[in-house]
Design a protein around this motif. Structure first.
Motif, mmCIF file in Angstrom:
data_model
loop_
_atom_site.group_PDB
_atom_site.id
_atom_site.type_symbol
_atom_site.label_atom_id
_atom_site.label_comp_id
_atom_site.label_asym_id
_atom_site.label_seq_id
_atom_site.Cartn_x
_atom_site.Cartn_y
_atom_site.Cartn_z
ATOM 1 N N SER A 126 22.311 23.752 24.574
ATOM 2 C CA SER A 126 23.159 24.349 23.539
ATOM 3 C C SER A 126 22.376 25.399 22.742
ATOM 4 C CB SER A 126 23.742 23.280 22.618
ATOM 5 O OG SER A 126 22.725 22.514 22.070
ATOM 6 N N VAL B 277 27.393 21.635 28.132
ATOM 7 C CA VAL B 277 27.674 21.844 26.713
ATOM 8 C C VAL B 277 28.886 22.748 26.574
ATOM 9 C CG1 VAL B 277 25.359 21.523 25.772
ATOM 10 C CG2 VAL B 277 26.036 23.774 26.561
ATOM 11 N N ILE C 34 20.394 18.066 26.156
ATOM 12 C CA ILE C 34 21.636 18.726 25.789
ATOM 13 C C ILE C 34 21.393 19.693 24.632
ATOM 14 C CG2 ILE C 34 23.928 18.316 24.776
ATOM 15 C CD1 ILE C 34 23.951 15.746 26.561
ATOM 16 N N ARG D 42 30.623 25.255 23.735
ATOM 17 C CA ARG D 42 30.419 25.921 22.447
ATOM 18 C C ARG D 42 31.586 26.884 22.190
ATOM 19 N NH1 ARG D 42 26.738 23.357 19.814
ATOM 20 N NH2 ARG D 42 25.836 25.159 18.758
#
Lengths: 142, 139
Positions: free
Chosen positions: B33, B116, B29, B118
């Motif tokens: 990211s 992910v 992960i 963001r």
């Protein structure tokens, strides 16, 4: 009949209780189930074959003559020898529309069975900071 | 006493087994990211992105936001090329982007094994929300 001496008399002080025995058996069963599930999930999701590339060999990306060129921390031939692989190809991919061009570096030959990995790098170029992906193709078969 | 010792030993084994799996997932992960941050944090010439007549270098999150507001398809074209280079296998990724009520989906049917989310600040106001989903490569 053989007489039993006082200090050799049998008792039940060393025996485990019913609850202890049940807890022990249940713990063993649970651990076995977790282990079997772990192995089964590994078999159901096969991972990429071939050696994993050690990205510490790639220190960063340099720009030379408008080309994104890989800057190596140490000679990739060392990685080839240590992993017993026949060839390794490095490629850089730049965004479309950019004046920065990609490049290729080939060590050995990549004719056999191949696997590849990719990683993204930030590359300063003039007043831009471009996202450049590095592709590593490893040939590990004959 | 012996059974108690055995239970503690097995307990430690279970904890180690479960931690090894979760540590591996965390690393994957972090990689996604990190890639997402590199892409949306990069500074790109507006003309290279597709905005003709403007050669200022702007953060990609700003350019993508502007493209979403204009609904001109430039963000989709640019991001597709980058992500296809990075994740070239079939059904490799899915991307969802939202900005001020506007949204863009690339390969929306790809669920992804790892995901992910963001959020990036946009220079001319608001935030750009990015959800990137990746399938692992299986040969």
């Amino acid at each position: 009949m053989v007489p039993v001496r006082r200090y050799m008399r049998f008792d039940r002080k060393g025996d485990i209780g019913f609850m202890e025995a049940m807890a022990g058996a249940m713990t063993v069963c649970i651990v076995m189930m977790i282990f079997v599930a772990y192995v089964a999930s590994d078999l159901a999701n096969p991972q990429q074959e071939g050696p994993d590339f050690d990205w510490s060999y790639v220190q960063g990306i340099d720009v030379r003559d408008s080309q994104a060129v890989i800057q190596f921390a140490s000679d990739p031939l060392v990685f080839m020898e240590s992993e017993n692989i026949s060839g390794i190809l490095f490629r850089t991919h730049t965004p479309s529309g950019s004046e920065l061009e990609g490049s290729e570096n080939l060590y050995g030959n990549v004719d056999g069975t191949k696997c590849s990995e990719r990683k993204m790098f930030s590359v300063p170029y003039g007043n831009e900071v471009l996202p450049v992906s590095v592709e590593v193709v490893i040939s590990f078969g004959s | 006493m012996d059974a108690g010792f055995f239970i503690i030993l097995i307990g430690i084994a279970v904890i180690l087994l479960s931690q090894s799996g979760s540590a591996q997932d965390r690393n994957e992960i972090q990689d996604i990211s990190e890639s997402c941050d590199v892409i949306f944090g990069s500074k790109v010439d507006s003309e290279d992105f597709g905005f003709a007549g403007d050669n200022r270098a702007m953060t990609l999150s700003d350019l993508v936001s502007a493209s979403l507001l204009l609904d001109d398809g430039k963000a989709e074209k640019y991001l597709k090329q980058i992500l296809n280079d990075l994740y070239p296998w079939q059904n490799a990724y899915g991307l969802e982007i939202r900005y001020e009520g506007h949204s863009l989906s690339i390969n929306p049917n790809n669920g992804g094994e790892q995901c992910v989310k963001r959020v990036y600040a946009v220079e001319f106001g608001g935030t750009l929300e990015v959800i990137l989903k990746i399938y692992l490569r299986i040969l």
